[in-house]
Design a protein around this motif. Structure first.
Motif, PDB file in Angstrom:
ATOM      1  N   CYS A 189       1.912 -99.695  53.316  1.00 33.44           N
ATOM      2  CA  CYS A 189       2.386-100.083  51.983  1.00 33.44           C
ATOM      3  C   CYS A 189       3.913-100.092  51.943  1.00 33.44           C
ATOM      4  O   CYS A 189       4.530-101.067  51.494  1.00 33.44           O
ATOM      5  CB  CYS A 189       1.821 -99.132  50.933  1.00 33.44           C
ATOM      6  N   LEU A 190       4.531 -99.016  52.418  1.00 35.85           N
ATOM      7  CA  LEU A 190       5.989 -98.943  52.387  1.00 35.85           C
ATOM      8  C   LEU A 190       6.629 -99.975  53.316  1.00 35.85           C
ATOM      9  O   LEU A 190       7.681-100.542  52.989  1.00 35.85           O
ATOM     10  CB  LEU A 190       6.466 -97.533  52.729  1.00 35.85           C
ATOM     11  N   ARG A 191       6.010-100.241  54.467  1.00 35.74           N
ATOM     12  CA  ARG A 191       6.542-101.286  55.361  1.00 35.74           C
ATOM     13  C   ARG A 191       6.572-102.631  54.657  1.00 35.74           C
ATOM     14  O   ARG A 191       7.549-103.376  54.746  1.00 35.74           O
ATOM     15  CB  ARG A 191       5.701-101.381  56.626  1.00 35.74           C
ATOM     16  N   GLU A 192       5.497-102.959  53.962  1.00 36.73           N
ATOM     17  CA  GLU A 192       5.431-104.248  53.277  1.00 36.73           C
ATOM     18  C   GLU A 192       6.384-104.313  52.093  1.00 36.73           C
ATOM     19  O   GLU A 192       7.043-105.322  51.876  1.00 36.73           O
ATOM     20  CB  GLU A 192       3.994-104.519  52.794  1.00 36.73           C
ATOM     21  N   LEU A 193       6.454-103.248  51.322  1.00 34.14           N
ATOM     22  CA  LEU A 193       7.312-103.253  50.140  1.00 34.14           C
ATOM     23  C   LEU A 193       8.796-103.236  50.492  1.00 34.14           C
ATOM     24  O   LEU A 193       9.593-103.940  49.874  1.00 34.14           O
ATOM     25  CB  LEU A 193       7.010-102.041  49.250  1.00 34.14           C
ATOM     26  N   ARG A 194       9.161-102.431  51.478  1.00 32.30           N
ATOM     27  CA  ARG A 194      10.574-102.202  51.761  1.00 32.30           C
ATOM     28  C   ARG A 194      11.148-103.102  52.838  1.00 32.30           C
ATOM     29  O   ARG A 194      12.342-103.070  53.112  1.00 32.30           O
ATOM     30  CB  ARG A 194      10.778-100.733  52.149  1.00 32.30           C
ATOM     31  N   GLY A 195      10.304-103.928  53.430  1.00 33.92           N
ATOM     32  CA  GLY A 195      10.770-104.822  54.485  1.00 33.92           C
ATOM     33  C   GLY A 195      11.662-105.934  53.942  1.00 33.92           C
ATOM     34  O   GLY A 195      11.732-106.192  52.740  1.00 33.92           O
ATOM     35  N   SER A 196      12.331-106.616  54.852  1.00 38.94           N
ATOM     36  CA  SER A 196      13.290-107.658  54.456  1.00 38.94           C
ATOM     37  C   SER A 196      12.625-108.853  53.791  1.00 38.94           C
ATOM     38  O   SER A 196      13.287-109.619  53.092  1.00 38.94           O
ATOM     39  CB  SER A 196      14.096-108.116  55.676  1.00 38.94           C
ATOM     40  N   SER A 197      11.319-109.035  53.958  1.00 44.03           N
ATOM     41  CA  SER A 197      10.634-110.139  53.294  1.00 44.03           C
ATOM     42  C   SER A 197       9.699-109.645  52.191  1.00 44.03           C
ATOM     43  O   SER A 197       8.892-110.398  51.671  1.00 44.03           O
ATOM     44  CB  SER A 197       9.847-110.959  54.319  1.00 44.03           C
ATOM     45  N   GLY A 198       9.830-108.370  51.825  1.00 44.64           N
ATOM     46  CA  GLY A 198       8.981-107.791  50.792  1.00 44.64           C
ATOM     47  C   GLY A 198       9.417-108.186  49.391  1.00 44.64           C
ATOM     48  O   GLY A 198      10.372-108.956  49.217  1.00 44.64           O
ATOM     49  N   PRO A 199       8.753-107.683  48.377  1.00 43.80           N
ATOM     50  CA  PRO A 199       9.065-108.077  47.006  1.00 43.80           C
ATOM     51  C   PRO A 199      10.447-107.641  46.522  1.00 43.80           C
ATOM     52  O   PRO A 199      10.947-108.169  45.538  1.00 43.80           O
ATOM     53  CB  PRO A 199       7.967-107.384  46.188  1.00 43.80           C
ATOM     54  N   PHE A 200      11.088-106.710  47.229  1.00 44.89           N
ATOM     55  CA  PHE A 200      12.410-106.257  46.821  1.00 44.89           C
ATOM     56  C   PHE A 200      13.518-106.943  47.617  1.00 44.89           C
ATOM     57  O   PHE A 200      14.674-106.505  47.588  1.00 44.89           O
ATOM     58  CB  PHE A 200      12.544-104.742  46.990  1.00 44.89           C
ATOM     59  N   ALA A 201      13.202-108.008  48.329  1.00 44.03           N
ATOM     60  CA  ALA A 201      14.173-108.676  49.204  1.00 44.03           C
ATOM     61  C   ALA A 201      15.415-109.127  48.444  1.00 44.03           C
ATOM     62  O   ALA A 201      16.517-109.096  48.987  1.00 44.03           O
ATOM     63  CB  ALA A 201      13.534-109.862  49.915  1.00 44.03           C
ATOM     64  N   GLY A 202      15.280-109.536  47.199  1.00 44.37           N
ATOM     65  CA  GLY A 202      16.433-110.000  46.436  1.00 44.37           C
ATOM     66  C   GLY A 202      17.103-108.920  45.624  1.00 44.37           C
ATOM     67  O   GLY A 202      18.051-109.193  44.891  1.00 44.37           O
ATOM     68  N   CYS A 203      16.612-107.700  45.737  1.00 43.64           N
ATOM     69  CA  CYS A 203      17.154-106.597  44.938  1.00 43.64           C
ATOM     70  C   CYS A 203      18.074-105.724  45.774  1.00 43.64           C
ATOM     71  O   CYS A 203      17.895-105.577  46.977  1.00 43.64           O
ATOM     72  CB  CYS A 203      16.020-105.731  44.390  1.00 43.64           C
ATOM     73  N   SER A 204      19.044-105.147  45.112  1.00 42.14           N
ATOM     74  CA  SER A 204      19.909-104.152  45.736  1.00 42.14           C
ATOM     75  C   SER A 204      20.184-103.088  44.686  1.00 42.14           C
ATOM     76  O   SER A 204      19.610-103.116  43.602  1.00 42.14           O
ATOM     77  CB  SER A 204      21.212-104.795  46.232  1.00 42.14           C
ATOM     78  N   LYS A 205      21.085-102.172  44.988  1.00 41.62           N
ATOM     79  CA  LYS A 205      21.366-101.086  44.039  1.00 41.62           C
ATOM     80  C   LYS A 205      21.788-101.614  42.674  1.00 41.62           C
ATOM     81  O   LYS A 205      21.435-101.048  41.651  1.00 41.62           O
ATOM     82  CB  LYS A 205      22.465-100.175  44.582  1.00 41.62           C
ATOM     83  N   ASN A 206      22.563-102.675  42.661  1.00 41.52           N
ATOM     84  CA  ASN A 206      23.111-103.173  41.397  1.00 41.52           C
ATOM     85  C   ASN A 206      22.442-104.449  40.906  1.00 41.52           C
ATOM     86  O   ASN A 206      22.788-104.935  39.837  1.00 41.52           O
ATOM     87  CB  ASN A 206      24.617-103.413  41.540  1.00 41.52           C
ATOM     88  N   VAL A 207      21.547-105.013  41.681  1.00 42.45           N
ATOM     89  CA  VAL A 207      20.953-106.299  41.329  1.00 42.45           C
ATOM     90  C   VAL A 207      19.437-106.159  41.314  1.00 42.45           C
ATOM     91  O   VAL A 207      18.844-105.613  42.244  1.00 42.45           O
ATOM     92  CB  VAL A 207      21.362-107.392  42.356  1.00 42.45           C
ATOM     93  N   HIS A 208      18.832-106.684  40.263  1.00 45.92           N
ATOM     94  CA  HIS A 208      17.370-106.712  40.158  1.00 45.92           C
ATOM     95  C   HIS A 208      16.960-108.168  40.024  1.00 45.92           C
ATOM     96  O   HIS A 208      17.441-108.875  39.155  1.00 45.92           O
ATOM     97  CB  HIS A 208      16.908-105.920  38.931  1.00 45.92           C
ATOM     98  N   GLN A 209      16.096-108.618  40.911  1.00 50.46           N
ATOM     99  CA  GLN A 209      15.685-110.011  40.891  1.00 50.46           C
ATOM    100  C   GLN A 209      14.186-110.104  41.152  1.00 50.46           C
ATOM    101  O   GLN A 209      13.715-109.756  42.226  1.00 50.46           O
ATOM    102  CB  GLN A 209      16.457-110.801  41.960  1.00 50.46           C
ATOM    103  N   VAL A 210      13.447-110.560  40.170  1.00 52.97           N
ATOM    104  CA  VAL A 210      12.000-110.717  40.312  1.00 52.97           C
ATOM    105  C   VAL A 210      11.657-112.149  40.688  1.00 52.97           C
ATOM    106  O   VAL A 210      10.745-112.400  41.469  1.00 52.97           O
ATOM    107  CB  VAL A 210      11.270-110.332  39.004  1.00 52.97           C
ATOM    108  N   GLU A 211      12.397-113.103  40.158  1.00 54.15           N
ATOM    109  CA  GLU A 211      12.047-114.512  40.294  1.00 54.15           C
ATOM    110  C   GLU A 211      11.947-114.997  41.743  1.00 54.15           C
ATOM    111  O   GLU A 211      11.229-115.934  42.036  1.00 54.15           O
ATOM    112  CB  GLU A 211      13.058-115.398  39.546  1.00 54.15           C
ATOM    113  N   HIS A 212      12.631-114.352  42.661  1.00 55.87           N
ATOM    114  CA  HIS A 212      12.649-114.826  44.035  1.00 55.87           C
ATOM    115  C   HIS A 212      11.286-114.779  44.706  1.00 55.87           C
ATOM    116  O   HIS A 212      11.057-115.475  45.676  1.00 55.87           O
ATOM    117  CB  HIS A 212      13.662-114.023  44.860  1.00 55.87           C
ATOM    118  N   ARG A 213      10.342-113.989  44.178  1.00 52.38           N
ATOM    119  CA  ARG A 213       9.028-113.875  44.807  1.00 52.38           C
ATOM    120  C   ARG A 213       7.934-114.587  44.019  1.00 52.38           C
ATOM    121  O   ARG A 213       6.796-114.571  44.399  1.00 52.38           O
ATOM    122  CB  ARG A 213       8.647-112.401  44.958  1.00 52.38           C
TER     123      ARG A 213
END
Length: 195
Positions: free
Chosen positions: A154-178
């Motif tokens: 689960c964590l590999r899929e979520l936290r990987g570079s192609s996971g759902p958080f790929a467009g997010c960083s500490k200061n940026v939240h992006q849902v639309e990319h997925r």
């Protein structure tokens, strides 16, 4: 009575022993009947006709087991209740116990609950955690199985570079990319139009 010994024993004890003998005899006869296939459970002895007493009621049948709901298919208020409980587990158990500081190789979004893919994966991981950390259902190996088969993938899929958080960083939240342009028909309600 000829069966009573000569020493001083309370009469009630002999009555208890006789009751136990009668119960054992009745149960032995029932086992014999059932093993020969000539009777049904509770048949000959349930009414107490052969033994002079009524057997205890049979336990109520257990409710039929239902599979856990897939969270993304729930409607409010069930979705809201399930998500609230999931957030409590993720923020109370998963984040402090298993998530290190996010990085380019291990992403995390503080608004993870706005990512449907993350909600679905974390909910599945949480359901497995509930089952595999319960000593009554999992034995001693449950937590190990949960880590190996559920948490780590689960964590590999979520936290990987192609996971759902790929467009997010500490200061940026992006849902639309997925979000896909066309939602599969099984995920839409009847009558909805394609986006």
């Amino acid at each position: 009575m000829a069966d009573e010994p000569d020493f001083d024993v309370p009469v009630g004890l002999f009555q208890d022993v006789e009751d136990l003998k009668a119960t054992v005899a009745r149960l032995s006869a029932l086992v014999e009947t059932l093993s020969q296939g000539t009777g049904e459970p509770g048949g000959a002895f349930a009414d107490g006709a052969d033994s002079g007493e009524v057997l205890e009621d049979e336990p109520e049948p257990e409710e039929e087991w239902q599979s856990p709901p897939f969270i993304l298919l729930l409607d409010p208020p069930q979705y809201d209740d399930e998500l609230r409980a999931l957030i409590e587990w993720v923020e109370g158990v998963l984040v402090p116990g298993y998530l290190a500081e996010p990085s380019a190789d291990a992403r995390w979004c503080h608004l993870w609950f706005e990512h449907p893919v993350a909600v679905a994966r974390l909910h599945a991981c949480w359901l497995a955690w509930q089952e595999l950390t319960d000593p009554a259902t999992c034995g001693y190996t449950g937590p190990s199985v949960w880590h190996r088969d559920h948490l780590d993938p689960c964590l590999r899929e979520l936290r990987g570079s192609s996971g759902p958080f790929a467009g997010c960083s500490k200061n940026v939240h992006q849902v639309e990319h997925r979000m896909p342009g066309l939602v599969p028909s099984a995920w839409r309600g009847a009558g909805e139009e394609n986006a």
